[in-house]
Design an enzyme around this catalytic site. Structure first.
Site, PDB file in Angstrom:
ATOM      1  N   PRO A  86       0.728  -1.512  -0.400  1.00  0.00           N
ATOM      2  CA  PRO A  86      -0.024   0.328   0.042  1.00  0.00           C
ATOM      3  C   PRO A  86       1.085   0.961  -0.054  1.00  0.00           C
ATOM      4  O   PRO A  86       0.839   2.435  -0.343  1.00  0.00           O
ATOM      5  CB  PRO A  86      -0.607   0.032   1.419  1.00  0.00           C
ATOM      6  CG  PRO A  86      -0.680  -1.143   1.784  1.00  0.00           C
ATOM      7  CD  PRO A  86       0.266  -1.962   0.965  1.00  0.00           C
ATOM      8  N   GLU A 113      -0.411  -7.564   8.161  1.00  0.00           N
ATOM      9  CA  GLU A 113      -0.424  -7.045   8.154  1.00  0.00           C
ATOM     10  C   GLU A 113       0.835  -6.172   7.363  1.00  0.00           C
ATOM     11  O   GLU A 113       0.526  -5.280   7.573  1.00  0.00           O
ATOM     12  CB  GLU A 113      -0.110  -6.217   9.840  1.00  0.00           C
ATOM     13  CG  GLU A 113       0.194  -5.245  10.109  1.00  0.00           C
ATOM     14  CD  GLU A 113      -1.665  -4.602  10.042  1.00  0.00           C
ATOM     15  OE1 GLU A 113      -1.501  -3.377  10.463  1.00  0.00           O
ATOM     16  OE2 GLU A 113      -2.591  -5.101  10.253  1.00  0.00           O
ATOM     17  N   ARG A 150      -1.419  -7.850 -21.882  1.00  0.00           N
ATOM     18  CA  ARG A 150      -2.106  -7.487 -23.045  1.00  0.00           C
ATOM     19  C   ARG A 150      -1.241  -6.235 -23.550  1.00  0.00           C
ATOM     20  O   ARG A 150      -1.291  -6.272 -25.309  1.00  0.00           O
ATOM     21  CB  ARG A 150      -3.555  -6.494 -22.845  1.00  0.00           C
ATOM     22  CG  ARG A 150      -3.238  -5.914 -22.167  1.00  0.00           C
ATOM     23  CD  ARG A 150      -4.364  -4.779 -21.545  1.00  0.00           C
ATOM     24  NE  ARG A 150      -5.917  -4.551 -21.933  1.00  0.00           N
ATOM     25  CZ  ARG A 150      -5.366  -3.823 -23.023  1.00  0.00           C
ATOM     26  NH1 ARG A 150      -5.255  -3.059 -23.114  1.00  0.00           N
ATOM     27  NH2 ARG A 150      -7.148  -3.747 -23.616  1.00  0.00           N
ATOM     28  N   ASP A 165      -6.173   2.952 -25.944  1.00  0.00           N
ATOM     29  CA  ASP A 165      -7.148   2.433 -24.340  1.00  0.00           C
ATOM     30  C   ASP A 165      -7.247   4.051 -24.364  1.00  0.00           C
ATOM     31  O   ASP A 165      -5.939   4.716 -24.052  1.00  0.00           O
ATOM     32  CB  ASP A 165      -6.774   1.279 -23.916  1.00  0.00           C
ATOM     33  CG  ASP A 165      -7.008   0.189 -24.696  1.00  0.00           C
ATOM     34  OD1 ASP A 165      -8.061  -0.045 -25.468  1.00  0.00           O
ATOM     35  OD2 ASP A 165      -6.435  -0.649 -23.736  1.00  0.00           O
TER      36      ASP A 165
END
Length: 245
Positions: A86, A113, A150, A165
């Site tokens: 994170p 954690e 991709r 895209d």
């Protein structure tokens, strides 16, 4: 061929990568994806891969030993080793394009954690999907692998398929339509059926800029607009001001 190794204690969570475009890329030999259950390399009788943090605190931390021993079995000094964290750099299309140039990627997925800090000495990149919390790194790794694979040559039917895209050009993608021409009173814009390629190009560019300005104006902050695009953006802003007042 690109090689991707994924360290996880939940290898079945990656079964989805055997489907759709990524699955076909594996069948074609464009990419090889291998999962490694690092619990199998734990050096304790209970096969624990986590423990309480020194100094106290909530939750459990991923221990370094199982990760180090697993990576030791995947020798490749040139591999990019990606830690899903994170606190890492936010994943973007530019990052996907950068990683797509590599021959070997290794993903480390945590499920607790946090990580023992010493694991990070193995890592070349720390990546986050955004400012939210997931149960573990597996979901994030799946998203990144999909976005990267991709982009590999011959994965999509046409090179332009990913070049147009959203985000690939720096803008959101313009609206698109298919048959029928009239569906429940909602009609395809006439310009798209005109066969006039230049008018279609201009319409698509304007709609792309309009959508970006309305939904993600932050993308325009770093976008290098040409003179035509600058003129369209200014016109759209004037139209927006007229609506407000």
């Amino acid at each position: 061929m690109m090689k991707i190794d994924i360290l996880t204690i939940f290898p079945k969570m990656f079964d989805s990568l055997n489907q759709s475009i990524v699955g076909k890329a594996q069948e074609k030999g464009i990419v090889e994806i291998v999962t490694h259950d690092f619990r199998e390399n734990a050096d304790n009788n209970q096969a624990h891969v986590d423990d309480a943090p020194y100094g106290g605190g909530q939750g459990m931390l991923l221990m370094p030993q199982p990760i180090y021993d697993t990576i030791d079995k995947i020798p490749d000094e040139k591999a990019r080793v990606i830690l899903l964290d994170p606190a890492g750099q936010t994943f973007t299309q530019n990052k996907a394009e950068e990683l797509a140039q590599e021959e070997h990627l290794i993903f480390i997925c945590g499920h607790y954690e946090g990580y023992d800090e010493r694991i990070k000495s193995l890592v070349t990149d720390e990546i986050s999907l955004g400012d939210f919390v997931l149960t573990g790194g597996e979901t994030a790794a799946t998203v990144i692998v999909d976005a990267v694979v991709r982009l590999l040559p011959n994965v999509l039917g046409k090179q332009a398929s990913h070049e147009e895209d959203s985000f690939s050009s720096g803008l959101l993608e313009y609206p698109q339509y298919t048959r029928p021409e009239d569906f429940r009173g909602m009609k395809v814009p006439e310009v798209l059926m005109s066969g006039h390629h230049e008018n279609i190009r201009k319409w698509r560019l304007r709609e792309s800029l309009k959508k970006t300005l309305q939904r993600r104006p932050d993308l325009l902050d770093n976008y290098q607009a040409n003179e035509e695009e600058k003129e369209i953006i200014n016109q759209l802003k004037r139209e927006e001001d007229d609506i407000k007042y």
